[in-house]
Scaffold this active site. Structure first.
Site, PDB file in Angstrom:
ATOM      1  N   ASP A  11       0.864  -1.179   0.000  1.00 50.97           N
ATOM      2  CA  ASP A  11       0.000   0.000   0.000  1.00 50.97           C
ATOM      3  C   ASP A  11       0.900   1.228   0.000  1.00 50.97           C
ATOM      4  OD1 ASP A  11      -2.777   1.062   2.115  1.00 50.97           O
ATOM      5  OD2 ASP A  11      -1.558   2.159   0.680  1.00 50.97           O
ATOM      6  N   ASN A  25      -6.525  12.948 -10.706  1.00 49.18           N
ATOM      7  CA  ASN A  25      -7.223  13.394 -11.917  1.00 49.18           C
ATOM      8  C   ASN A  25      -6.995  14.902 -12.039  1.00 49.18           C
ATOM      9  OD1 ASN A  25      -9.419  14.921 -10.532  1.00 49.18           O
ATOM     10  ND2 ASN A  25      -9.937  12.875  -9.790  1.00 49.18           N
ATOM     11  N   GLY A  33      -9.560   4.661  -6.048  1.00 48.87           N
ATOM     12  CA  GLY A  33      -8.251   4.017  -6.172  1.00 48.87           C
ATOM     13  C   GLY A  33      -7.178   4.578  -5.256  1.00 48.87           C
ATOM     14  N   ASP A  35      -5.770   7.419  -5.372  1.00 47.40           N
ATOM     15  CA  ASP A  35      -6.077   8.821  -5.034  1.00 47.40           C
ATOM     16  C   ASP A  35      -6.898   8.860  -3.738  1.00 47.40           C
ATOM     17  OD1 ASP A  35      -7.611  11.506  -7.042  1.00 47.40           O
ATOM     18  OD2 ASP A  35      -6.310  11.563  -5.278  1.00 47.40           O
ATOM     19  N   SER A 118      -2.186   5.131 -14.166  1.00 49.08           N
ATOM     20  CA  SER A 118      -3.129   4.934 -15.281  1.00 49.08           C
ATOM     21  C   SER A 118      -3.581   3.499 -15.505  1.00 49.08           C
ATOM     22  CB  SER A 118      -2.540   5.459 -16.610  1.00 49.08           C
ATOM     23  OG  SER A 118      -2.666   6.859 -16.697  1.00 49.08           O
ATOM     24  N   THR A 119      -3.062   2.536 -14.747  1.00 47.88           N
ATOM     25  CA  THR A 119      -3.397   1.120 -15.041  1.00 47.88           C
ATOM     26  C   THR A 119      -4.620   0.627 -14.276  1.00 47.88           C
ATOM     27  OG1 THR A 119      -1.934   0.268 -13.299  1.00 47.88           O
ATOM     28  CG2 THR A 119      -0.967   0.604 -15.498  1.00 47.88           C
TER      29      THR A 119
END
Ligand code: APR
Length: 170
Positions: A11, A25, A33, A35, A118-119
């Site tokens: 983590d 974003n 996620g 964020d 981005s995944t």
């Protein structure tokens, strides 16, 4: 001094490094996620500081304090949404890593942890993203920098396997 690159499963909010990178974003006002996890762990002051920044374009990076996190800083970067690979996704994703490390160096950061940008929600294929991430980080660490350790923190064992193979540590 040759900088070290490593990958582990865990983590990112618990990493005891100088800076952790957030897959944010463009509003920088939080999300799900990683964020969401970072904002929950850092506490409400993180969002307060993010509000003062006024957003971040895709591919760029912004730095804030880490507040309740073990990390001193959070570097927020915005990855591209995967749209098939013909809308500058590779260039924009590479920019995330390059700009995050450049920002880290301007703050004298010596250790940085990255999630797999981005995944997740942005659906960038993991193999292509991981290969691009490792190549970008290796290139940055060949330039003068304060960064001595870059850690890829994978949330799943599957992602860790991908990074380890690419790093030649599998
Ligand atoms: N630590 C490390 N990695 C994590 C954690 C965590 N606590 N939580 C999730 N991840 C992993 C996901 O499993 C994925 O591999 O981070 C990677 C990136 O996934 P997302 O967090 O979905 O980020 P991304 O794909 O870049 O999408 C960004 O999602 O949360 C919103 O506000 C965010 O709109 C933005 C979008």
């Amino acid at each position: 001094m040759t900088a070290r690159i490593e990958a582990l499963q865990g983590d990112i909010t618990s990493q005891a490094v100088d800076a952790i990178v957030n897959a944010a974003n463009t509003t920088l006002l939080g999300g799900g996620g990683v964020d969401g996890a970072i904002h929950r762990a850092a506490g409400p002051e993180l969002l307060e500081e993010c509000r003062t920044i006024g957003g971040c374009p895709t591919g760029e990076a912004r730095i804030t304090k880490g507040y309740r996190l073990p990390a001193t800083y959070v570097i927020h970067t915005v990855g591209p949404v995967w749209g098939g690979g013909h809308r500058r996704e590779p260039e924009l994703l590479r920019n995330c890593y390059v700009n995050s490390l450049a920002l880290a160096a301007t703050h004298g950061v010596r250790s940085v942890a990255f999630p797999s940008i981005s995944t997740g929600a942005y659906r960038y294929p993991i193999h292509q993203a991981a290969k691009l991430a490792v190549e970008a980080v290796r290139e940055c660490l060949r330039q003068p920098t304060t960064v001595e350790l870059v850690r890829f923190v994978c949330f799943s064992a599957g992602d860790l396997e991908v990074y380890r193979r690419i790093l030649g540590q599998a």
